[in-house]
Design a protein around this motif. Structure first.
Motif, PDB file in Angstrom:
ATOM      1  N   LYS A   2      -9.913  10.915 -24.238  1.00 50.44           N
ATOM      2  CA  LYS A   2     -10.423  11.989 -23.410  1.00 50.44           C
ATOM      3  C   LYS A   2     -10.652  11.517 -21.980  1.00 50.44           C
ATOM      4  N   THR A   3     -11.091  10.306 -21.819  1.00 51.45           N
ATOM      5  CA  THR A   3     -11.323   9.791 -20.469  1.00 51.45           C
ATOM      6  C   THR A   3     -10.005   9.579 -19.718  1.00 51.45           C
ATOM      7  N   SER A   4      -8.963   9.196 -20.396  1.00 55.34           N
ATOM      8  CA  SER A   4      -7.678   9.014 -19.708  1.00 55.34           C
ATOM      9  C   SER A   4      -7.138  10.363 -19.220  1.00 55.34           C
ATOM     10  N   TYR A   5      -7.316  11.452 -20.004  1.00 53.48           N
ATOM     11  CA  TYR A   5      -6.902  12.782 -19.544  1.00 53.48           C
ATOM     12  C   TYR A   5      -7.766  13.228 -18.359  1.00 53.48           C
ATOM     13  N   LEU A   6      -9.024  12.891 -18.424  1.00 50.63           N
ATOM     14  CA  LEU A   6      -9.922  13.245 -17.332  1.00 50.63           C
ATOM     15  C   LEU A   6      -9.540  12.501 -16.052  1.00 50.63           C
ATOM     16  N   ILE A   7      -9.237  11.227 -16.165  1.00 51.53           N
ATOM     17  CA  ILE A   7      -8.825  10.432 -15.005  1.00 51.53           C
ATOM     18  C   ILE A   7      -7.500  10.959 -14.449  1.00 51.53           C
ATOM     19  N   PHE A  13      -5.498  16.331  -9.272  1.00 53.76           N
ATOM     20  CA  PHE A  13      -6.235  17.261  -8.418  1.00 53.76           C
ATOM     21  C   PHE A  13      -6.424  16.666  -7.014  1.00 53.76           C
ATOM     22  N   PHE A  14      -6.741  15.389  -6.954  1.00 52.61           N
ATOM     23  CA  PHE A  14      -6.938  14.705  -5.680  1.00 52.61           C
ATOM     24  C   PHE A  14      -5.626  14.639  -4.890  1.00 52.61           C
ATOM     25  N   LEU A  15      -4.522  14.303  -5.553  1.00 51.55           N
ATOM     26  CA  LEU A  15      -3.232  14.208  -4.876  1.00 51.55           C
ATOM     27  C   LEU A  15      -2.750  15.568  -4.366  1.00 51.55           C
ATOM     28  N   VAL A  16      -2.948  16.611  -5.164  1.00 51.84           N
ATOM     29  CA  VAL A  16      -2.562  17.956  -4.727  1.00 51.84           C
ATOM     30  C   VAL A  16      -3.435  18.387  -3.554  1.00 51.84           C
TER      31      VAL A  16
END
Length: 106
Positions: A2-7, A13-16
């Motif tokens: 779950k943390t890897s999907y969150l990261i 989101f940051f790159l977009v």
């Protein structure tokens, strides 16, 4: 897991967000560039108009000074300096505008 999907989601989101913010231009830049292009296109006509105005003001000032001289007013030094300064200002204005809008003088 779950943390890897969150990261991954946060990274995407940051790159977009960075891409969208980099694509925007500051407000007013296209209008300034359009004005610069219009000024460059019409610069020769504006320069000629400024020189014609300078010649007309020079003739008008010369006639006025001659009239004052003939009327007996002998203290006309300040008036001569004022009209001469106006003619020089109009002559230098063309050089200033060419430097401001980056248009070659010749």
């Amino acid at each position: 897991m779950k943390t890897s999907y969150l990261i991954l989601a946060v990274t995407l989101f940051f790159l977009v967000g960075i891409r969208v913010s980099m694509a925007q231009t500051p407000p007013g830049i296209p209008e300034i560039n359009e004005g610069k292009i219009l000024m460059a296109q019409n610069f020769r006509a504006l320069s000629s108009a400024i020189l014609v105005l300078g010649a007309l003001f020079g003739l008008l000032g010369g006639l006025r000074i001659y009239n004052n001289w003939q009327m007996g007013r002998r203290n006309i030094d300040m008036e001569v300096a004022g009209w001469l300064g106006a003619c020089i200002f109009l002559s230098v204005l063309g050089i200033f505008l060419s430097a401001l809008y980056q248009v070659p003088i010749a």
